[in-house]
Design a protein around this motif. Structure first.
Motif, mmCIF file in Angstrom:
data_model
loop_
_atom_site.group_PDB
_atom_site.id
_atom_site.type_symbol
_atom_site.label_atom_id
_atom_site.label_comp_id
_atom_site.label_asym_id
_atom_site.label_seq_id
_atom_site.Cartn_x
_atom_site.Cartn_y
_atom_site.Cartn_z
ATOM 1 N N VAL A 16 0.826 -1.209 0.000
ATOM 2 C CA VAL A 16 0.000 0.000 0.000
ATOM 3 C C VAL A 16 0.865 1.266 0.000
ATOM 4 O O VAL A 16 0.682 2.134 -0.866
ATOM 5 C CB VAL A 16 -1.029 -0.009 1.151
ATOM 6 C CG1 VAL A 16 -1.683 1.356 1.310
ATOM 7 C CG2 VAL A 16 -2.099 -1.071 0.899
ATOM 8 N N PRO A 17 1.817 1.412 0.919
ATOM 9 C CA PRO A 17 2.646 2.628 0.877
ATOM 10 C C PRO A 17 3.460 2.754 -0.414
ATOM 11 O O PRO A 17 3.645 3.860 -0.927
ATOM 12 C CB PRO A 17 3.581 2.490 2.083
ATOM 13 C CG PRO A 17 2.896 1.541 2.999
ATOM 14 C CD PRO A 17 2.133 0.607 2.102
ATOM 15 N N LEU A 18 3.924 1.643 -0.946
ATOM 16 C CA LEU A 18 4.670 1.684 -2.200
ATOM 17 C C LEU A 18 3.779 2.164 -3.340
ATOM 18 O O LEU A 18 4.198 2.976 -4.175
ATOM 19 C CB LEU A 18 5.266 0.316 -2.526
ATOM 20 C CG LEU A 18 6.098 0.234 -3.796
ATOM 21 C CD1 LEU A 18 7.274 1.205 -3.743
ATOM 22 C CD2 LEU A 18 6.600 -1.178 -4.013
ATOM 23 N N THR A 19 2.544 1.693 -3.360
ATOM 24 C CA THR A 19 1.597 2.125 -4.385
ATOM 25 C C THR A 19 1.315 3.619 -4.255
ATOM 26 O O THR A 19 1.314 4.350 -5.255
ATOM 27 C CB THR A 19 0.286 1.322 -4.276
ATOM 28 O OG1 THR A 19 0.589 -0.064 -4.461
ATOM 29 C CG2 THR A 19 -0.735 1.766 -5.314
ATOM 30 N N GLU A 20 1.091 4.077 -3.027
ATOM 31 C CA GLU A 20 0.840 5.502 -2.802
ATOM 32 C C GLU A 20 2.037 6.341 -3.258
ATOM 33 O O GLU A 20 1.877 7.369 -3.913
ATOM 34 C CB GLU A 20 0.528 5.751 -1.329
ATOM 35 C CG GLU A 20 -0.813 5.174 -0.909
ATOM 36 C CD GLU A 20 -1.029 5.128 0.594
ATOM 37 O OE1 GLU A 20 -0.050 5.278 1.366
ATOM 38 O OE2 GLU A 20 -2.194 4.936 1.015
ATOM 39 N N ALA A 21 3.236 5.899 -2.932
ATOM 40 C CA ALA A 21 4.446 6.629 -3.328
ATOM 41 C C ALA A 21 4.644 6.609 -4.840
ATOM 42 O O ALA A 21 5.089 7.605 -5.430
ATOM 43 C CB ALA A 21 5.669 6.044 -2.621
ATOM 44 N N SER A 22 4.312 5.499 -5.468
ATOM 45 C CA SER A 22 4.452 5.389 -6.925
ATOM 46 C C SER A 22 3.529 6.372 -7.643
ATOM 47 O O SER A 22 3.929 7.016 -8.621
ATOM 48 C CB SER A 22 4.158 3.964 -7.391
ATOM 49 O OG SER A 22 5.105 3.073 -6.873
ATOM 50 N N ILE A 23 2.310 6.480 -7.166
ATOM 51 C CA ILE A 23 1.375 7.432 -7.776
ATOM 52 C C ILE A 23 1.874 8.852 -7.556
ATOM 53 O O ILE A 23 1.830 9.679 -8.476
ATOM 54 C CB ILE A 23 -0.049 7.235 -7.225
ATOM 55 C CG1 ILE A 23 -0.602 5.880 -7.680
ATOM 56 C CG2 ILE A 23 -0.971 8.368 -7.698
ATOM 57 C CD1 ILE A 23 -1.919 5.498 -7.011
ATOM 58 N N ASP A 24 2.355 9.146 -6.360
ATOM 59 C CA ASP A 24 2.906 10.480 -6.096
ATOM 60 C C ASP A 24 4.080 10.779 -7.026
ATOM 61 O O ASP A 24 4.198 11.881 -7.557
ATOM 62 C CB ASP A 24 3.342 10.618 -4.640
ATOM 63 C CG ASP A 24 2.178 10.853 -3.693
ATOM 64 O OD1 ASP A 24 1.060 11.138 -4.166
ATOM 65 O OD2 ASP A 24 2.395 10.746 -2.473
#
Length: 112
Positions: A16-24
């Motif tokens: 989840v945090p990796l996905t959020e960071a990737s979108i950012d």
């Protein structure tokens, strides 16, 4: 909590945090490209209409990323509820602490 639930929970906590960071990171990239396109238009003295279709499409892509970010944040909230129901996690406890995520070969701080 079963072993399989623990494995799934741990993987989701990482993803989840990796996905959020990737979108950012994608949002930063698109925004940077927008600045470059508009600045190039100004610097070269071409008419304001030059490249306007590309600018509009890029703006739509940027907005799609903002929407994707919002949806992933909603997913995050839903997963917290699932974690409470199936893994006995406290809904009020913090998500995993900030960690380093690798996005496009560089390290970024990820606050979950």
């Amino acid at each position: 909590m079963s072993y399989q639930i623990r494995i799934a929970t741990d993987q989701i906590k990482r993803d989840v945090p990796l996905t959020e960071a990737s979108i950012d990171q994608a949002l930063i990239s698109v925004s940077s490209l927008m600045v470059t396109l508009v600045q190039a238009r100004l610097d070269t003295g071409v008419p304001a209409a030059t490249g306007q279709t590309a600018v509009r499409r890029l703006a739509r892509a940027q907005m799609a990323l903002v929407e994707a970010s919002s949806d992933v944040l909603r997913v995050h909230g839903e997963l917290q509820k699932v974690g409470q129901e199936f893994a006995g996690m406290d809904l009020h406890e913090q998500c995993p602490p900030a960690q380093a995520a690798v996005v496009s070969g560089t390290f970024h701080s990820v606050a979950a």
